[in-house]
Enzyme design. Structure first.
Site, PDB file in Angstrom:
ATOM      1  N   HIS A   1    -100.586 -20.372 -76.058  1.00 15.45           N
ATOM      2  CA  HIS A   1    -101.209 -21.453 -76.830  1.00 15.45           C
ATOM      3  C   HIS A   1    -100.977 -22.773 -76.102  1.00 15.45           C
ATOM      4  O   HIS A   1     -99.853 -23.050 -75.650  1.00 15.45           O
ATOM      5  CB  HIS A   1    -100.596 -21.494 -78.234  1.00 15.45           C
ATOM      6  CG  HIS A   1    -101.228 -22.527 -79.105  1.00 15.45           C
ATOM      7  ND1 HIS A   1    -102.461 -22.335 -79.701  1.00 15.45           N
ATOM      8  CD2 HIS A   1    -100.814 -23.764 -79.455  1.00 15.45           C
ATOM      9  CE1 HIS A   1    -102.776 -23.421 -80.391  1.00 15.45           C
ATOM     10  NE2 HIS A   1    -101.803 -24.300 -80.248  1.00 15.45           N
TER      11      HIS A   1
ATOM     12  N   LEU B   1    -106.784 -12.401 -85.747  1.00 17.96           N
ATOM     13  CA  LEU B   1    -106.641 -10.955 -85.930  1.00 17.96           C
ATOM     14  C   LEU B   1    -106.234 -10.648 -87.371  1.00 17.96           C
ATOM     15  O   LEU B   1    -105.462 -11.402 -87.980  1.00 17.96           O
ATOM     16  CB  LEU B   1    -105.592 -10.417 -84.959  1.00 17.96           C
ATOM     17  CG  LEU B   1    -105.951 -10.580 -83.477  1.00 17.96           C
ATOM     18  CD1 LEU B   1    -104.742 -10.333 -82.582  1.00 17.96           C
ATOM     19  CD2 LEU B   1    -107.106  -9.651 -83.092  1.00 17.96           C
TER      20      LEU B   1
ATOM     21  N   ASN C   1    -106.437 -17.440 -67.436  1.00 12.93           N
ATOM     22  CA  ASN C   1    -105.152 -16.764 -67.668  1.00 12.93           C
ATOM     23  C   ASN C   1    -105.231 -15.287 -67.285  1.00 12.93           C
ATOM     24  O   ASN C   1    -104.269 -14.734 -66.748  1.00 12.93           O
ATOM     25  CB  ASN C   1    -104.698 -16.941 -69.116  1.00 12.93           C
ATOM     26  CG  ASN C   1    -104.036 -18.293 -69.323  1.00 12.93           C
ATOM     27  OD1 ASN C   1    -102.892 -18.494 -68.936  1.00 12.93           O
ATOM     28  ND2 ASN C   1    -104.778 -19.229 -69.894  1.00 12.93           N
TER      29      ASN C   1
HETATM   30  C1  GAR Z   1    -105.950 -21.317 -72.790  1.00 16.30           C
HETATM   31  O1  GAR Z   1    -105.657 -22.651 -72.518  1.00 16.30           O
HETATM   32  C2  GAR Z   1    -105.161 -20.820 -73.980  1.00 16.30           C
HETATM   33  O2  GAR Z   1    -103.921 -21.454 -74.114  1.00 16.30           O
HETATM   34  C3  GAR Z   1    -106.080 -21.190 -75.107  1.00 16.30           C
HETATM   35  O3  GAR Z   1    -107.359 -20.893 -74.638  1.00 16.30           O
HETATM   36  C4  GAR Z   1    -107.403 -21.167 -73.245  1.00 16.30           C
HETATM   37  C5  GAR Z   1    -108.108 -20.034 -72.543  1.00 16.30           C
HETATM   38  O4  GAR Z   1    -108.337 -20.384 -71.207  1.00 16.30           O
HETATM   39  N1  GAR Z   1    -105.754 -20.472 -76.300  1.00 16.30           N
HETATM   40  C6  GAR Z   1    -105.797 -20.998 -77.517  1.00 16.30           C
HETATM   41  O5  GAR Z   1    -106.192 -22.128 -77.737  1.00 16.30           O
HETATM   42  C7  GAR Z   1    -105.331 -20.091 -78.631  1.00 16.30           C
HETATM   43  N2  GAR Z   1    -105.178 -20.800 -79.843  1.00 16.30           N
HETATM   44  P1  GAR Z   1    -108.749 -19.264 -70.161  1.00 16.30           P
HETATM   45  O6  GAR Z   1    -109.904 -18.480 -70.762  1.00 16.30           O
HETATM   46  O7  GAR Z   1    -109.145 -20.027 -68.955  1.00 16.30           O
HETATM   47  O8  GAR Z   1    -107.533 -18.379 -69.931  1.00 16.30           O
END
Ligand code: GAR
Length: 212
Positions: A120, A104, A25
């Protein structure tokens, strides 16, 4: 007569991006900035995991990147105070959570109230928490998706800015489903961040609408 700076010349909103993992992301945010789809500047990347690939991506893009491992702090409040100091020193106005797997503290959330955004991998309020993709599969959900929301002290409960569905296919594993969720996240998150930083979000209680 004092001329108003045009939107193009106005300083770019400064983002601190917080990650714990792969940083896909973060990469999507950087790509959106490069392509002019997100008018902002990432001034700091922070990870709680020194080995997170997200830090490598940041350094490759010549963005200041620091690891803040929790072990170095005596409490969650002390950790978040250090995090807030680093963000303030970088002059970041917005805190962008991109797979930051820490909760947080209310003090931190108050400090950056209305300027913390999270992505999320589920359609909140379904499947909150750190195992959203596995939980959706285990539950037998036919549809899951992606939520972008403003962060409040209660986990995964802030006002929803944007959502997009993703169908669960028979035979999906966590990996195959996550890959499709990521494709949606990488489009939706930079777009939602753009709305936030350009001041287009009107928040009334839980409801977020888009101005203009
Ligand atoms: C993403 O899929 C995001 O939606 C999730 O972690 C991943 C990070 O991927 N977040 C959560 O689960 C928050 N509760 P990335 O490091 O490849 O961006």
């Amino acid at each position: 007569m004092s001329a108003q700076p045009s939107a193009r010349r106005a300083p770019r909103p400064r983002l601190a991006v917080l990650c714990s993992g792969a940083g896909t992301n973060l990469q999507a945010i950087l790509t959106a900035i490069r392509r002019g789809r997100l008018r902002a500047r990432v001034v700091l990347v922070v990870s709680d995991r020194p080995e997170a690939p997200a830090l490598v991506r940041a350094r490759r893009a010549r963005i200041p990147a620091i690891a803040l491992p929790p072990m170095a702090s005596s409490s969650r409040a002390a950790y978040d105070a250090g995090l807030a100091r680093a963000i303030r020193r970088a002059g970041a106005a917005w805190v962008i959570l991109a797979g930051f797997m820490r909760i947080l503290t209310p003090g931190f959330v108050r400090r950056f109230r209305g300027r913390i955004v999270n992505v999320h991998p589920a359609l909140l309020p379904a499947f909150p928490g750190a195992r959203a993709v596995r939980d959706a599969l285990a539950h037998g959900a036919k549809v899951t998706g992606v939520t972008v929301h403003l962060v409040e002290a209660r986990v995964d409960q802030g006002p929803i800015v944007a959502q997009a569905p993703v169908a669960v296919r028979p035979g999906d594993t966590a990996a195959t489903l996550l890959a499709r969720l990521h494709r949606v996240e990488h489009r939706l998150y930079p777009q939602a961040i753009q709305w936030a930083v350009e001041g287009r979000l009107r928040v009334r209680g839980r409801r977020v609408t888009l101005r203009g």
